[in-house]
Write a protein that holds these residues in place. Structure first.
Motif, mmCIF file in Angstrom:
data_model
loop_
_atom_site.group_PDB
_atom_site.id
_atom_site.type_symbol
_atom_site.label_atom_id
_atom_site.label_comp_id
_atom_site.label_asym_id
_atom_site.label_seq_id
_atom_site.Cartn_x
_atom_site.Cartn_y
_atom_site.Cartn_z
ATOM 1 N N ARG A 1 0.861 -1.482 -0.376
ATOM 2 C CA ARG A 1 0.036 -0.040 0.078
ATOM 3 C C ARG A 1 1.096 1.272 -0.147
ATOM 4 O O ARG A 1 0.495 2.194 -0.573
ATOM 5 N N GLU A 2 1.494 1.191 0.881
ATOM 6 C CA GLU A 2 3.447 2.201 0.758
ATOM 7 C C GLU A 2 4.079 2.796 -1.001
ATOM 8 O O GLU A 2 3.951 3.719 -1.133
ATOM 9 N N ALA A 3 4.224 1.831 -1.095
ATOM 10 C CA ALA A 3 4.625 1.571 -2.585
ATOM 11 C C ALA A 3 3.099 2.192 -3.820
ATOM 12 O O ALA A 3 2.962 2.711 -5.155
ATOM 13 N N GLU A 4 2.051 1.686 -3.383
ATOM 14 C CA GLU A 4 0.504 2.169 -4.729
ATOM 15 C C GLU A 4 0.983 3.123 -4.270
ATOM 16 O O GLU A 4 0.125 4.474 -5.337
ATOM 17 N N GLY A 5 0.797 4.057 -2.694
ATOM 18 C CA GLY A 5 -0.108 5.039 -2.313
ATOM 19 C C GLY A 5 1.537 6.458 -3.461
ATOM 20 O O GLY A 5 1.232 6.945 -3.513
ATOM 21 N N PHE A 6 2.199 5.782 -3.254
ATOM 22 C CA PHE A 6 3.420 6.575 -3.791
ATOM 23 C C PHE A 6 3.260 6.633 -5.240
ATOM 24 O O PHE A 6 3.765 8.246 -5.477
ATOM 25 N N LEU A 7 3.205 6.130 -5.860
ATOM 26 C CA LEU A 7 3.557 6.277 -7.282
ATOM 27 C C LEU A 7 1.789 6.802 -7.901
ATOM 28 O O LEU A 7 2.271 7.474 -9.071
ATOM 29 N N ALA A 8 0.707 6.151 -6.838
ATOM 30 C CA ALA A 8 -0.326 6.997 -6.918
ATOM 31 C C ALA A 8 0.088 8.769 -6.665
ATOM 32 O O ALA A 8 -0.491 9.332 -7.678
ATOM 33 N N GLY A 9 0.818 8.857 -6.363
ATOM 34 C CA GLY A 9 1.418 10.437 -6.155
ATOM 35 C C GLY A 9 2.316 11.350 -7.024
ATOM 36 O O GLY A 9 2.103 12.209 -7.561
ATOM 37 N N VAL A 10 2.838 10.240 -7.713
ATOM 38 C CA VAL A 10 3.218 10.500 -8.949
ATOM 39 C C VAL A 10 3.250 10.348 -9.772
ATOM 40 O O VAL A 10 2.489 11.983 -10.989
ATOM 41 N N LEU B 1 -3.744 3.495 -6.964
ATOM 42 C CA LEU B 1 -3.478 3.770 -8.526
ATOM 43 C C LEU B 1 -5.209 4.105 -9.522
ATOM 44 O O LEU B 1 -6.151 3.128 -8.808
ATOM 45 N N PRO B 2 -5.047 4.440 -9.959
ATOM 46 C CA PRO B 2 -6.671 4.190 -11.175
ATOM 47 C C PRO B 2 -6.396 2.814 -11.524
ATOM 48 O O PRO B 2 -5.546 1.916 -11.656
ATOM 49 N N ALA B 3 -7.302 2.785 -12.878
ATOM 50 C CA ALA B 3 -6.958 1.742 -13.131
ATOM 51 C C ALA B 3 -6.227 1.929 -14.178
ATOM 52 O O ALA B 3 -6.226 2.397 -14.703
ATOM 53 N N GLU B 4 -5.804 0.396 -14.378
ATOM 54 C CA GLU B 4 -3.983 0.093 -15.614
ATOM 55 C C GLU B 4 -4.252 -0.227 -16.754
ATOM 56 O O GLU B 4 -5.721 -0.236 -17.024
#
Length: 449
Positions: free
Chosen positions: A269-278, A365-368
């Protein structure tokens, strides 16, 4: 960073370093920084002047923050004042392709011994430190792509091109090895005369330093072989151009957070939040990672340059490409929309700041995007398949500048002085090159980076 130490301690370390490199045949030390236009600027000192440079710094006027790519100045430039450029001795390297020279990146300080708010390298450090407060570290690497004039032609990724330039590429590998850099891959790329090199990842500041050292080395080795290297975003108006793809992975306590989680493709979840922020800040990040007016000749559909604001597993047309790798420690994300005109410290620092904002907000993250985000056939290299159309990223530098101006996340992370200086340079370059057609624009920037 050695520049954070007291002046007397820096001087003592410099004495030791100068004695060592002088015994290795070094006569002069280059201290460089990268300006807001993405151009590497440099001062030099004799090897026996390294102690003084480490203690007091070398003069570098604040007007350099207003330099444009063609050496003109943004209207906000002032002739008043001075800064001190202090070499970071932890990154000191003897330059194997430039006999008699060593190199170190510099941090900029005020004359009163305070950090310069506009120092781009320090911005990266601040962003990394902010992540460290959450117990997180980042490993990063920047792919280096370039195009040489005068080399053996041949097909994309072709053995013919590799054979015809094998002496040149061998010397490049040898030189990088002598400079203690670990090369992972080196190969011919898509465009005629184009090559790509990747090195082992490191910390955020180290990754930016290494990208610069690789580029300096490519330029020096190329000249020795009668070649001229260009890192410009494009070297022909309709060419694929040079990317500056940023790879990075998020770690906690020695564990890669891109693997073994419950999020998409094993993201924690941390990595997903990070990439979603990018992903959320990508339009604004383009003003840092694709900073030239010419960048937007490269950032076009069908060239695998990442012109769409979307993400996907191994999707080379998406701006954010997820890579799971063949082992847990290899999982990483690649930002494909950045190019080689970027100041690497601004690009890396901006991405870390955006990622931290996404992590703090627990974004998802949004849908892939699983196929071609443009909804059509793939470009260079063939089709990735079909998929629904995705949102385009800014198609001009002006649009990216508008996004940066509206970004509270990046403004807060950069600080007002650096944020405004970047905007001033971008707006001045937009005006400077407004009347050029694509061919003239390419000619204007081809050998500036």
């Amino acid at each position: 960073m050695s520049t954070e130490k007291p002046p007397a301690e820096r001087a003592a370390e410099a004495r030791v370093a100068a004695t060592r490199i002088e015994a290795e045949g070094v006569d002069g030390v280059i201290v460089s920084w990268v300006d807001n236009a993405g151009v590497t600027r440099a001062k030099t000192v004799p090897v026996r002047g390294l102690e003084s440079a480490a203690r007091w710094g070398v003069g570098a006027a604040p007007c350099f923050d207003a330099f444009l790519v063609d050496d003109s100045l943004a209207p906000t430039a002032s002739p008043v004042g001075d800064l001190r450029l202090v070499p970071d001795l932890t990154a000191l390297h003897r330059l194997a392709a430039q006999p008699g020279w060593a190199w170190a990146p510099g941090d900029r300080w005020t004359q009163h011994g305070e950090p310069h708010p506009g120092c781009q390298r320090r911005f990266t450090r601040r962003a990394a430190d902010a992540l460290a407060e959450h117990g997180l570290t980042v490993r990063a690497g920047i792919e280096v792509e370039w195009i040489v004039d005068g080399g053996e032609p041949g097909p994309a990724y072709g053995m013919r091109r590799l054979i015809g330039n094998s002496d040149y590429l061998r010397d490049l590998l040898r030189t990088l090895r002598e400079q203690q850099l670990t090369v992972l891959q080196l190969h011919p790329e898509y465009t005629e005369g184009q090559y790509e090199l990747s090195v082992a990842p490191g910390g955020p500041v180290e990754a930016a330093d290494t990208a610069l050292l690789v580029r300096h080395t490519v330029q020096a080795v190329s000249l020795r072989h009668g070649l001229r290297a260009s890192f410009a975003p494009v070297t022909s108006p309709d060419g694929v151009g040079n990317g500056g793809h940023l790879h990075l992975s998020l770690w906690r306590d020695g564990r890669n957070l891109g693997h073994g989680g419950t999020g998409p493709h094993g993201l924690t979840r941390e990595a997903e939040g990070f990439l979603a922020g990018v992903l959320a800040e990508l339009p604004a990040l383009l003003a840092l990672g694709a900073p030239s007016v010419a960048s937007y000749l490269r950032l076009a559909p069908g060239r695998w340059s990442g012109p769409y604001r979307c993400w996907g597993l191994e999707n080379r047309e998406a701006a954010l490409r997820l890579i799971t790798g063949s082992a847990p420690e290899q999982a990483n994300a690649e930002i494909k929309c950045f190019d080689a005109a970027a100041n690497p410290y601004l690009a890396v620092g901006g991405v870390l700041a955006a990622g931290l904002a996404g992590l703090r907000a627990a974004l998802r993250l949004p849908a892939e995007t699983t196929g071609d985000p443009g909804g059509g056939a793939g470009g260079a290299g063939g089709s990735e398949g079909s998929g629904g159309a995705a949102e385009r990223l800014p198609a001009t530098l002006g649009q990216a500048v508008d996004a940066l101006r509206a970004s509270d996340v990046l403004r807060a992370a950069m600080g007002d002085q650096l944020w405004r200086a970047v905007l001033d340079v971008r707006e001045a370059e937009i005006g400077r090159f407004a009347d050029l057609d694509p061919a003239q624009l390419v000619d204007a920037v081809r050998y500036r980076y």
